[in-house]
Motif scaffolding. Structure first.
Motif, PDB file in Angstrom:
ATOM      1  N   UNK A 199      38.133  31.384  17.382  1.00 41.57           N
ATOM      2  CA  UNK A 199      38.084  31.802  18.923  1.00 41.57           C
ATOM      3  C   UNK A 199      38.633  33.247  18.985  1.00 41.57           C
ATOM      4  N   UNK A 200      38.041  33.573  20.242  1.00 42.22           N
ATOM      5  CA  UNK A 200      38.262  35.021  20.678  1.00 42.22           C
ATOM      6  C   UNK A 200      39.074  35.139  22.101  1.00 42.22           C
ATOM      7  N   UNK A 201      40.358  35.979  22.015  1.00 40.69           N
ATOM      8  CA  UNK A 201      40.974  36.184  23.264  1.00 40.69           C
ATOM      9  C   UNK A 201      40.684  37.662  23.672  1.00 40.69           C
ATOM     10  N   UNK A 202      39.997  37.921  24.899  1.00 43.14           N
ATOM     11  CA  UNK A 202      39.752  39.098  25.300  1.00 43.14           C
ATOM     12  C   UNK A 202      41.178  39.282  25.996  1.00 43.14           C
ATOM     13  N   UNK A 203      41.868  40.300  25.863  1.00 42.83           N
ATOM     14  CA  UNK A 203      43.226  40.599  26.285  1.00 42.83           C
ATOM     15  C   UNK A 203      43.321  41.895  26.870  1.00 42.83           C
ATOM     16  N   UNK A 204      43.783  41.962  28.165  1.00 44.85           N
ATOM     17  CA  UNK A 204      43.968  43.311  28.796  1.00 44.85           C
ATOM     18  C   UNK A 204      44.739  42.946  30.305  1.00 44.85           C
ATOM     19  N   UNK A 205      45.133  43.969  30.789  1.00 50.15           N
ATOM     20  CA  UNK A 205      45.815  43.886  31.935  1.00 50.15           C
ATOM     21  C   UNK A 205      44.844  43.555  33.328  1.00 50.15           C
ATOM     22  N   UNK A 206      43.639  43.929  33.017  1.00 56.88           N
ATOM     23  CA  UNK A 206      42.756  43.769  34.076  1.00 56.88           C
ATOM     24  C   UNK A 206      41.627  42.495  33.966  1.00 56.88           C
ATOM     25  N   UNK A 207      41.797  41.957  32.365  1.00 54.99           N
ATOM     26  CA  UNK A 207      40.753  40.846  32.456  1.00 54.99           C
ATOM     27  C   UNK A 207      41.384  39.999  30.983  1.00 54.99           C
ATOM     28  N   UNK A 208      41.453  38.598  31.372  1.00 55.57           N
ATOM     29  CA  UNK A 208      41.872  37.727  30.166  1.00 55.57           C
ATOM     30  C   UNK A 208      40.334  36.707  30.098  1.00 55.57           C
TER      31      UNK A 208
ATOM     32  N   UNK B 112      51.181  39.233  39.111  1.00 54.78           N
ATOM     33  CA  UNK B 112      52.269  40.034  39.849  1.00 54.78           C
ATOM     34  C   UNK B 112      52.226  40.166  41.234  1.00 54.78           C
ATOM     35  N   UNK B 113      50.864  39.726  41.741  1.00 56.40           N
ATOM     36  CA  UNK B 113      50.599  39.848  43.370  1.00 56.40           C
ATOM     37  C   UNK B 113      51.012  41.461  43.773  1.00 56.40           C
ATOM     38  N   UNK B 114      50.319  42.365  42.993  1.00 56.82           N
ATOM     39  CA  UNK B 114      50.515  43.904  43.297  1.00 56.82           C
ATOM     40  C   UNK B 114      49.246  44.403  43.542  1.00 56.82           C
ATOM     41  N   UNK B 115      49.319  45.626  44.000  1.00 56.78           N
ATOM     42  CA  UNK B 115      48.072  46.446  44.533  1.00 56.78           C
ATOM     43  C   UNK B 115      47.437  47.193  43.191  1.00 56.78           C
ATOM     44  N   UNK B 116      46.322  47.802  43.640  1.00 54.12           N
ATOM     45  CA  UNK B 116      45.489  48.395  42.401  1.00 54.12           C
ATOM     46  C   UNK B 116      46.257  49.471  41.791  1.00 54.12           C
TER      47      UNK B 116
ATOM     48  N   UNK C  17      59.358  47.097  34.747  1.00 53.40           N
ATOM     49  CA  UNK C  17      57.960  47.189  34.642  1.00 53.40           C
ATOM     50  C   UNK C  17      57.591  46.704  33.292  1.00 53.40           C
ATOM     51  N   UNK C  18      58.276  46.981  32.156  1.00 57.84           N
ATOM     52  CA  UNK C  18      57.975  46.504  30.934  1.00 57.84           C
ATOM     53  C   UNK C  18      58.314  45.197  30.763  1.00 57.84           C
ATOM     54  N   UNK C  19      59.385  44.633  31.420  1.00 57.20           N
ATOM     55  CA  UNK C  19      59.641  43.165  31.653  1.00 57.20           C
ATOM     56  C   UNK C  19      58.580  42.499  32.258  1.00 57.20           C
ATOM     57  N   UNK C  20      58.039  42.840  33.112  1.00 47.05           N
ATOM     58  CA  UNK C  20      56.860  42.333  33.865  1.00 47.05           C
ATOM     59  C   UNK C  20      55.561  42.100  32.876  1.00 47.05           C
ATOM     60  N   UNK C  21      55.426  43.288  32.156  1.00 48.79           N
ATOM     61  CA  UNK C  21      54.199  43.137  31.121  1.00 48.79           C
ATOM     62  C   UNK C  21      54.442  42.272  30.361  1.00 48.79           C
ATOM     63  N   UNK C  22      55.559  42.170  29.777  1.00 48.05           N
ATOM     64  CA  UNK C  22      55.984  41.021  28.701  1.00 48.05           C
ATOM     65  C   UNK C  22      55.818  39.710  29.150  1.00 48.05           C
ATOM     66  N   UNK C  23      56.273  39.566  30.346  1.00 49.53           N
ATOM     67  CA  UNK C  23      56.195  38.135  31.039  1.00 49.53           C
ATOM     68  C   UNK C  23      54.828  37.866  31.261  1.00 49.53           C
ATOM     69  N   UNK C  24      54.112  38.866  31.567  1.00 50.03           N
ATOM     70  CA  UNK C  24      52.537  38.672  31.993  1.00 50.03           C
ATOM     71  C   UNK C  24      51.810  38.003  30.544  1.00 50.03           C
ATOM     72  N   UNK C  25      52.311  38.828  29.481  1.00 48.73           N
ATOM     73  CA  UNK C  25      51.463  38.570  28.009  1.00 48.73           C
ATOM     74  C   UNK C  25      52.105  37.079  27.604  1.00 48.73           C
ATOM     75  N   UNK C  26      53.379  36.689  27.992  1.00 44.03           N
ATOM     76  CA  UNK C  26      53.957  35.652  27.699  1.00 44.03           C
ATOM     77  C   UNK C  26      53.426  34.140  28.210  1.00 44.03           C
ATOM     78  N   UNK C  27      52.954  34.555  29.230  1.00 45.15           N
ATOM     79  CA  UNK C  27      52.357  33.386  30.099  1.00 45.15           C
ATOM     80  C   UNK C  27      50.920  33.418  29.560  1.00 45.15           C
ATOM     81  N   UNK C  28      50.251  34.335  29.021  1.00 44.98           N
ATOM     82  CA  UNK C  28      48.964  34.232  28.507  1.00 44.98           C
ATOM     83  C   UNK C  28      48.976  33.606  27.010  1.00 44.98           C
TER      84      UNK C  28
END
Length: 379
Positions: free
Chosen positions: A132-141, A167-171, A198-209
């Protein structure tokens, strides 16, 4: 034609319509226009099979023609022979006709028996190993399933598409998280305020992935390769990942910058050296247990152990062949007759699979101690 997996093996094992015909053939790529050679070779194997059906199973010509009709049709299909891999396996019974194009070279053989001969087919489980390959980034998974020849996207509805939507945020906000991700775990911010949030938000995002991917892969044992910026990968691997078969090395970069061919080729370069790690592990375990009663190289002992669910791992020389019948009541091998006898190495492999063990058909030079068969017992 379908992919070889344990369900396919068990379906073939369960065939009750004897005789069961198994045909293996090497179909290594030939030069353009030489596919006719493959057609002729396959017809020769069908003639071999026809002789066995007549001599051992008392088939008349009309019975043979009916029994091998689908195989004969396949032999005459020009398009079929133009689209081959390394090997071809064909299985025929009164009510069944299956074929498999395999990415491994096979040796030519025909078997007509009470059951299908699966020794060479089992190799396809290991040599056509998926990952399996997981393409991982803030802009595309994106999650992919791949092997040395193919790459396919896997749709996961729960997988966050990107951090902007999650996170329902802007560009502008999403761009900030992209910068944070590149800083990776080094960006454990000091002090209080928005940076910590912001750090917590990023970690929360990665944990959901990780949650969604783990839910999909938790019952698998295939390797997972991450395509990501190095620092984001380090953060994900060290602080987030839950999947046990994540590779320690990532494919560095953003999947948006690669076409599918590049992704397949570059990912395979990283995964290929690990594909046969399992074999080293099994051989090391066999070597460590030498002198104990937890291993054996004796065919009769191993067949009995396989039948009674004691075999955990079985290595067999895929060219080894010995005809006979195992009697569970008497716990011994007998030589009955050509119709009732079967390949005992195949029987050991089938019983091991049915009882939850793993089977590794190998070439003679890959077998431990030059044995034709070797088993590691559960107890």
């Amino acid at each position: 034609m379908t992919e070889v997996n344990h369900e396919i093996l068990k379906d073939l094992i369960s065939c009750q319509d004897s005789p069961c015909v198994s045909i293996y053939m090497s179909t290594k790529p030939v030069r353009k226009g030489e596919f006719k050679k493959l057609e002729i070779e396959f017809k020769n194997l069908l003639q071999e099979t026809e002789k066995k059906l007549k001599d051992i199973w008392d088939y008349k010509q009309r019975d043979v023609d009916k029994f091998l009709n689908e195989a004969a049709t396949l032999a005459a299909d020009i398009n079929f022979w133009q689209e081959q891999k390394e090997g071809l396996a064909v299985f025929i019974s009164e009510n069944q006709f299956d074929f498999f194009k395999l990415p491994i070279d096979l040796y030519n053989s025909t078997h007509v028996s009470q059951c299908f001969n699966l020794k060479q087919l089992i190799s396809g489980l290991w040599y056509d190993k998926k990952y399996y390959i997981l393409a991982l980034s803030p802009n595309l998974n994106q999650l992919y399933r791949a092997d040395r020849n193919t790459l396919a996207e896997i749709e996961l509805k729960e997988l966050p598409t990107n951090i902007k939507e999650f996170l329902n945020i802007d560009d502008e906000g999403a761009q900030g998280y992209q910068s944070m991700a590149r800083a990776g775990s080094a960006s454990v911010f000091h002090g209080e305020g928005a940076a910590d949030d912001d750090q917590e938000d990023l970690l929360h995002y990665l944990k959901e992935i990780d949650r969604v991917v783990f839910k999909k892969l938790k019952s698998k044992d295939d390797y997972l390769l991450i395509v990501a910026d190095d620092k984001l990968f380090s953060l994900y691997k060290d602080e987030i990942n839950s999947y046990s078969n994540l590779l320690d090395e990532n494919l560095s970069g953003n999947v948006k910058d690669m076409n599918r061919k590049e992704l397949k080729e570059k990912s395979w370069e990283i995964v290929e050296p690990h594909i046969h790690d399992y074999l080293k592990s099994v051989k090391d375990q066999f070597a460590e247990l030498k002198g104990s009663e937890k291993i054996s190289k004796e065919l009769e002992d191993i067949i009995e152990a396989a039948y009674f669910s004691r075999v955990d791992s079985l290595l067999i020389n895929k060219k080894a062949d010995k005809e006979g019948v195992f009697s569970p009541e008497e716990k011994e091998i007998k030589d009955v007759n050509d119709r009732e006898n079967y390949d005992l190495y195949n029987y050991a492999a089938v019983q091991t699979i049915l009882n939850g063990g793993k089977v590794y058909p190998l070439s003679e030079d890959k077998m431990p101690d030059n044995a034709d068969i070797a088993a590691i017992y559960r107890y």
